[in-house]
Design a protein around this motif. Sequence first.
Motif, short mmCIF file in Angstrom:
data_model
loop_
_atom_site.label_atom_id
_atom_site.label_comp_id
_atom_site.label_asym_id
_atom_site.label_seq_id
_atom_site.Cartn_x
_atom_site.Cartn_y
_atom_site.Cartn_z
N TYR A 80 0.77 -0.88 -0.17
CA TYR A 80 0.26 0.05 -0.11
C TYR A 80 1.21 1.37 0.04
O TYR A 80 2.27 1.32 0.59
CB TYR A 80 -0.73 -0.21 1.12
N LEU A 81 0.42 2.30 0.00
CA LEU A 81 0.65 3.76 -0.10
C LEU A 81 0.06 4.53 0.11
O LEU A 81 -0.92 4.71 -0.76
CB LEU A 81 1.46 4.25 -2.08
N GLN A 82 -0.61 4.82 1.11
CA GLN A 82 -1.33 6.04 2.23
C GLN A 82 -0.60 7.54 1.05
O GLN A 82 0.76 8.07 1.63
CB GLN A 82 -1.11 6.14 3.42
N MET A 83 -0.88 8.73 0.83
CA MET A 83 -0.42 9.41 0.37
C MET A 83 -1.87 10.42 0.60
O MET A 83 -2.88 10.87 0.70
CB MET A 83 -0.39 9.09 -0.81
N ASN A 84 -1.06 11.80 2.02
CA ASN A 84 -1.34 12.69 1.79
C ASN A 84 -1.25 13.88 2.29
O ASN A 84 -0.43 13.74 1.40
CB ASN A 84 -1.80 12.26 3.58
N ASP A 85 -1.90 14.61 2.13
CA ASP A 85 -1.27 16.42 2.29
C ASP A 85 -0.90 16.05 0.91
O ASP A 85 -0.27 17.24 -0.24
CB ASP A 85 -0.27 16.44 2.96
N LEU A 86 -1.93 15.77 -0.16
CA LEU A 86 -1.50 15.75 -2.00
C LEU A 86 -1.65 16.79 -2.96
O LEU A 86 -1.94 18.13 -1.89
CB LEU A 86 -2.65 14.76 -2.62
N LYS A 87 -0.48 17.72 -3.31
CA LYS A 87 0.60 18.45 -3.98
C LYS A 87 -0.43 18.14 -5.63
O LYS A 87 0.27 17.09 -6.09
CB LYS A 87 1.56 18.70 -3.50
N PRO A 88 -0.43 19.30 -6.12
CA PRO A 88 -0.51 19.23 -8.04
C PRO A 88 0.89 18.48 -8.26
O PRO A 88 0.73 18.11 -9.23
CB PRO A 88 -0.62 20.69 -7.79
N GLU A 89 1.82 18.84 -7.58
CA GLU A 89 2.90 17.68 -8.28
C GLU A 89 3.32 16.77 -8.15
O GLU A 89 4.32 15.80 -8.47
CB GLU A 89 4.40 18.31 -7.63
N ASP A 90 3.04 16.17 -7.46
CA ASP A 90 2.08 14.66 -7.33
C ASP A 90 1.42 13.64 -8.17
O ASP A 90 1.20 12.68 -8.23
CB ASP A 90 1.60 14.29 -5.64
N THR A 91 1.33 14.96 -9.52
CA THR A 91 0.22 14.48 -10.23
C THR A 91 0.78 12.66 -10.44
O THR A 91 2.07 13.63 -11.76
CB THR A 91 -0.83 15.28 -11.24
N ALA A 92 1.09 12.28 -10.94
CA ALA A 92 1.22 11.20 -11.89
C ALA A 92 1.10 9.82 -11.98
O ALA A 92 -0.36 9.47 -11.39
CB ALA A 92 2.38 10.58 -11.41
N VAL A 93 1.81 8.69 -13.13
CA VAL A 93 1.43 7.57 -12.87
C VAL A 93 1.97 6.88 -11.82
O VAL A 93 3.16 7.18 -11.76
CB VAL A 93 1.85 7.54 -14.15
N TYR A 94 1.46 5.99 -10.81
CA TYR A 94 2.11 5.36 -9.82
C TYR A 94 2.09 3.77 -10.08
O TYR A 94 1.19 3.90 -10.45
CB TYR A 94 1.42 5.68 -8.30
N PHE A 95 3.52 3.28 -10.34
CA PHE A 95 3.24 2.12 -10.39
C PHE A 95 4.07 1.05 -9.60
O PHE A 95 4.81 1.50 -8.18
CB PHE A 95 4.93 1.70 -11.52
N CYS A 96 3.89 0.15 -9.10
CA CYS A 96 4.75 -0.74 -8.21
C CYS A 96 5.18 -1.61 -9.16
O CYS A 96 5.44 -2.00 -10.13
CB CYS A 96 3.49 -1.59 -7.74
N GLY A 97 6.71 -1.94 -8.37
CA GLY A 97 7.95 -2.79 -8.55
C GLY A 97 7.69 -3.96 -7.68
O GLY A 97 8.13 -3.71 -6.16
N VAL A 98 8.63 -4.68 -8.18
CA VAL A 98 9.12 -6.35 -7.69
C VAL A 98 10.97 -6.05 -7.49
O VAL A 98 11.59 -5.94 -8.38
CB VAL A 98 8.77 -7.55 -7.49
N GLY A 99 11.55 -5.94 -7.06
CA GLY A 99 12.89 -5.93 -6.50
C GLY A 99 14.00 -5.52 -5.34
O GLY A 99 12.88 -5.43 -4.34
#
Length: 124
Positions: A80-99
């Motif tokens: 999970y990724l809990q994202m609080n106090d979001l800002k316009p610069e957080d706008t993006a496509v978010y990916f998860c990865g294994v490594g």
Amino acid sequence: QVQLVESGGGLVQAGGSLRLSCAASGRSFSSYAMGWFRRAPGKEREGVSCIPESNGNVVYAESVKGRFTISRDDAKRTVYLQMNDLKPEDTAVYFCGVGGGIVCYLTPRLYDLWGRGTQVTVSS
């Protein structure tokens, strides 16, 4: 078939919150580090946060420290990724990865399995 599926993205106003999920199927990833990355329009993919196996020392990008929290539930094969106090610069496509494993790094080339991403849009 081994795959990762992200969910939880959406449109939110600045200051709002979202919780992203990344569900793994096909096999367990409990012995691997998991990471969240993002790619904003016109930019390279960048690391946001990662969590090693066994809930070891997590890592956050400076830009999200204090606002985002990563966690994992290996029984549910989900990170999970809990994202609080979001800002316009957080706008993006978010990916998860294994490594990785007992340590993790915010370096995309160290991850060898990716989901398709979920769009996060933060309006001002």
